[in-house]
Motif scaffolding. Structure first.
Motif, PDB file in Angstrom:
ATOM      1  N   TYR A 111       0.839  -1.208   0.000  1.00 44.82           N
ATOM      2  CA  TYR A 111       0.000   0.000   0.000  1.00 44.82           C
ATOM      3  C   TYR A 111       0.870   1.253   0.000  1.00 44.82           C
ATOM      4  CZ  TYR A 111      -4.538  -2.249   0.686  1.00 44.82           C
ATOM      5  OH  TYR A 111      -5.697  -2.972   0.510  1.00 44.82           O
ATOM      6  N   PHE A 114       2.437   1.768  -3.419  1.00 43.64           N
ATOM      7  CA  PHE A 114       1.446   2.016  -4.461  1.00 43.64           C
ATOM      8  C   PHE A 114       1.173   3.506  -4.642  1.00 43.64           C
ATOM      9  CE2 PHE A 114      -3.131   1.899  -5.900  1.00 43.64           C
ATOM     10  CZ  PHE A 114      -2.864   1.385  -7.162  1.00 43.64           C
ATOM     11  N   SER A 115       1.142   4.253  -3.543  1.00 48.70           N
ATOM     12  CA  SER A 115       0.838   5.685  -3.622  1.00 48.70           C
ATOM     13  C   SER A 115       2.077   6.566  -3.567  1.00 48.70           C
ATOM     14  CB  SER A 115      -0.111   6.089  -2.488  1.00 48.70           C
ATOM     15  OG  SER A 115       0.497   5.869  -1.226  1.00 48.70           O
ATOM     16  N   HIS A 260       0.646  -3.431  -9.426  1.00 49.68           N
ATOM     17  CA  HIS A 260       1.403  -2.178  -9.443  1.00 49.68           C
ATOM     18  C   HIS A 260       1.618  -1.689 -10.876  1.00 49.68           C
ATOM     19  CE1 HIS A 260       2.597  -1.541  -5.236  1.00 49.68           C
ATOM     20  NE2 HIS A 260       2.703  -2.854  -5.128  1.00 49.68           N
ATOM     21  N   ASN A 263      -1.999  -0.588 -12.700  1.00 46.21           N
ATOM     22  CA  ASN A 263      -2.875   0.422 -12.091  1.00 46.21           C
ATOM     23  C   ASN A 263      -2.104   1.707 -11.829  1.00 46.21           C
ATOM     24  OD1 ASN A 263      -5.643  -1.012 -11.228  1.00 46.21           O
ATOM     25  ND2 ASN A 263      -3.969  -2.467 -11.007  1.00 46.21           N
ATOM     26  N   VAL A 265      -1.930   5.280 -10.523  1.00 45.69           N
ATOM     27  CA  VAL A 265      -2.555   6.288  -9.671  1.00 45.69           C
ATOM     28  C   VAL A 265      -1.550   7.410  -9.472  1.00 45.69           C
ATOM     29  CG1 VAL A 265      -4.076   4.649  -8.500  1.00 45.69           C
ATOM     30  CG2 VAL A 265      -1.832   5.115  -7.543  1.00 45.69           C
ATOM     31  N   TYR A 294      -5.250  11.211   0.531  1.00 42.42           N
ATOM     32  CA  TYR A 294      -5.011  10.433  -0.693  1.00 42.42           C
ATOM     33  C   TYR A 294      -4.283   9.128  -0.377  1.00 42.42           C
ATOM     34  CZ  TYR A 294      -2.446   9.060  -4.911  1.00 42.42           C
ATOM     35  OH  TYR A 294      -1.884   8.349  -5.947  1.00 42.42           O
ATOM     36  N   SER A 297      -6.537   6.552   1.005  1.00 43.02           N
ATOM     37  CA  SER A 297      -7.783   6.316   0.272  1.00 43.02           C
ATOM     38  C   SER A 297      -7.863   4.926  -0.344  1.00 43.02           C
ATOM     39  CB  SER A 297      -7.949   7.366  -0.838  1.00 43.02           C
ATOM     40  OG  SER A 297      -6.940   7.212  -1.828  1.00 43.02           O
ATOM     41  N   PHE A 298      -6.765   4.163  -0.285  1.00 42.40           N
ATOM     42  CA  PHE A 298      -6.734   2.852  -0.932  1.00 42.40           C
ATOM     43  C   PHE A 298      -6.970   1.749   0.093  1.00 42.40           C
ATOM     44  CE2 PHE A 298      -3.863   5.746  -3.187  1.00 42.40           C
ATOM     45  CZ  PHE A 298      -4.484   5.778  -4.433  1.00 42.40           C
ATOM     46  N   ASP A 299      -7.836   0.826  -0.252  1.00 39.71           N
ATOM     47  CA  ASP A 299      -8.150  -0.254   0.687  1.00 39.71           C
ATOM     48  C   ASP A 299      -8.738  -1.428  -0.093  1.00 39.71           C
ATOM     49  OD1 ASP A 299      -8.290  -1.460   3.157  1.00 39.71           O
ATOM     50  OD2 ASP A 299     -10.151  -0.494   3.765  1.00 39.71           O
ATOM     51  N   ILE A 301      -7.473  -3.996  -1.499  1.00 41.63           N
ATOM     52  CA  ILE A 301      -6.783  -4.438  -2.715  1.00 41.63           C
ATOM     53  C   ILE A 301      -6.381  -5.893  -2.516  1.00 41.63           C
ATOM     54  CG2 ILE A 301      -4.791  -4.086  -4.230  1.00 41.63           C
ATOM     55  CD1 ILE A 301      -4.880  -1.119  -3.517  1.00 41.63           C
TER      56      ILE A 301
END
Length: 476
Positions: A111, A114-115, A260, A263, A265, A294, A297-299, A301
């Protein structure tokens, strides 16, 4: 001896906050996330003061200065997004709560990566401005994965890189970090440099210490790229080998790697500033809250969650079907029984534990989460009593000295009600194997002084609290 250096007009040092983990990165993150996760919404000053009290309790922190603890708190929360802010009030973030509840460190680092990007709210405002003015738009995790894939295409075999090669050929080169030079070109450059047996130069004027006139060591120069490579190892995206640490793809984790890569982002709140005549610190500072929202905000996955290996699923399925068919006259077991990683391993462990001592395996069941009964599995005690099991799992790359987990108020109340029939199985999974610390009747252990429980029901156990057992697994 041939040398390689980034042309000065393209040299730009990327950097990020470097928390003072030393060799305790995973244990520190578990401790901090668990400590933060149950804190309430408080004004900033009060929240920080409460958190500082907890941070002083980690290992040797009791003798640390207030400044050291302040730095610890701000560095970790800035880089990993453990705290969110709204109108001057702070609260635990989703990143902190998920890690505290799951304790899956590979999931956490996926996670995070990813961001993670440059520019981002993990660095101070004036450095965000510098990156924008230089045209930097760079996602290191995605780039590194592409780089290793392109290298493999060029060589026809697994391709690896060092932190030095990544730093000198990509991380500090604006042609790469602004998107003008792609991963394939960087892979070709690295291979050419190896063929030419080049030495990388380090005397970049931009790195020179103005006071001493000295340049940083190679290790100091390469450590920012090295950090990301190490975090990718902790995410199980990469593996490393050799004294010089060659990093290469972990081909066993294709699902997360593909997620990864497929996607894209991007935190686009800075985009409007790229063509601006001027940028001010307050303008960038105003986006800090948005950045941490932000990041959090990702969950849900699925690709990042721990998974049973295909052979494990087949073995466990066969084992469970054997018992259900024997006890329930060929009753089929729904596939959803494999939903949770740790619980499923413990479920199989319980079948194996009671295999020779009971004919009541049909009483071993995984309890659906929505029922909220305060435990995950119902098993049996040899010879006849029921055993109610709450499963806590820690999954990491290395062996940890972590001895903390959280209980919910419902789990604590259930433990109180069930007494000696209530068990906590703390499953520890790392590269060295799978082991369980079993605590029977945590209420009794607490009352006897064998384990500590704070006001947020964070449990800290010792060897007096229970006993270690090796997880029973099915042989192939």
């Amino acid at each position: 001896m041939k040398t390689y250096r980034i042309p000065d007009e393209y040299f730009f040092r990327l950097h990020h906050v470097r928390p003072r983990f030393k060799n305790d990165v995973e244990e520190v993150l578990l401790y901090v996330a668990t400590s933060i996760s149950e804190m309430t919404v408080l004004p900033e000053k009060e929240f920080n003061n409460e958190l500082n009290k907890v941070l002083f309790g980690f290992k040797k922190n009791a003798t640390s200065t207030q400044k050291t603890i302040d730095n610890w708190r701000t560095e970790i929360s800035a880089l990993f997004g453990f705290i969110q802010e709204t109108n001057g009030f702070l609260q635990p973030s989703l990143m902190a709560k998920r890690l505290a509840n799951n304790q899956y460190l590979d999931e956490f680092f996926n996670y995070f990566l990813f961001s993670f990007q440059y520019p981002g709210g993990h660095i101070v405002n004036y450095n965000v401005i510098k990156q924008i003015e230089a045209g930097v738009r760079f996602k290191p995790c995605q780039f590194i994965l592409n780089l290793l894939i392109e290298g493999e295409k060029l060589t026809g075999k697994p391709f690896s890189i060092t932190a030095e090669e990544l730093t000198q050929c990509a991380y500090f080169d604006l042609r790469v970090t602004t998107g003008k030079r792609q991963a394939k070109e960087v892979a070709k450059l690295i291979l050419k440099n190896r063929t030419d047996k080049v030495e990388y130069e380090y005397d970049y004027e931009a790195l020179k210490n103005e006071r001493t006139g000295e340049f940083p060591s190679k290790g100091d120069t390469n450590r920012y790229a090295g950090d990301i490579l190490d975090y990718m190892v902790l995410a199980n995206l990469l593996q490393h080998k050799g004294t010089g640490y060659y990093y290469y793809l972990n081909v066993e984790n294709k699902e997360a790697i593909n997620f990864h890569l497929q996607n894209d982002v991007w935190f686009d709140e800075y985009d409007k500033f790229y063509n601006a005549d001027s940028i001010t610190n307050p303008e960038i500072g105003a986006l800090e809250e948005v950045w941490f929202d932000y990041v959090n905000s990702f969950d849900n996955i699925e690709a990042f969650a721990p998974h049973l290996e295909e052979q494990e699923v087949e073995n466990i399925s066969a084992l469970i079907q054997e018992y259900y068919s024997r006890m329930k006259e060929d009753r089929k077991v729904p596939t959803k029984i494999f939903g949770d990683y740790g619980e499923t391993l413990i479920l199989a462990h319980e079948y194996l534990r009671t295999k020779d001592g009971s004919n009541r395996q049909h009483l071993i069941n995984k309890i659906p989460t929505p029922l909220g009964v305060g435990y995950d599995l119902q098993s049996i005690e040899i010879p006849k009593n029921k055993r109610y099991i709450e499963v806590k799992t820690t999954k990491s790359r290395k062996a940890l000295n972590n001895n903390r987990f959280k209980l919910t108020p419902n789990e604590w109340d259930t433990a109180e009600t069930l007494g000696d029939n209530y068990f906590v199985y703390y499953l520890v999974i790392n590269d060295e194997g799978k082991n369980i610390f079993i605590i029977q009747n945590p209420i009794k252990q607490f009352n006897s002084g064998n384990l500590k429980v704070d006001k947020n029901l964070v449990v800290e156990f010792s060897n007096k609290s229970g006993q270690w057992q090796k997880l029973l697994e099915i042989a192939n």
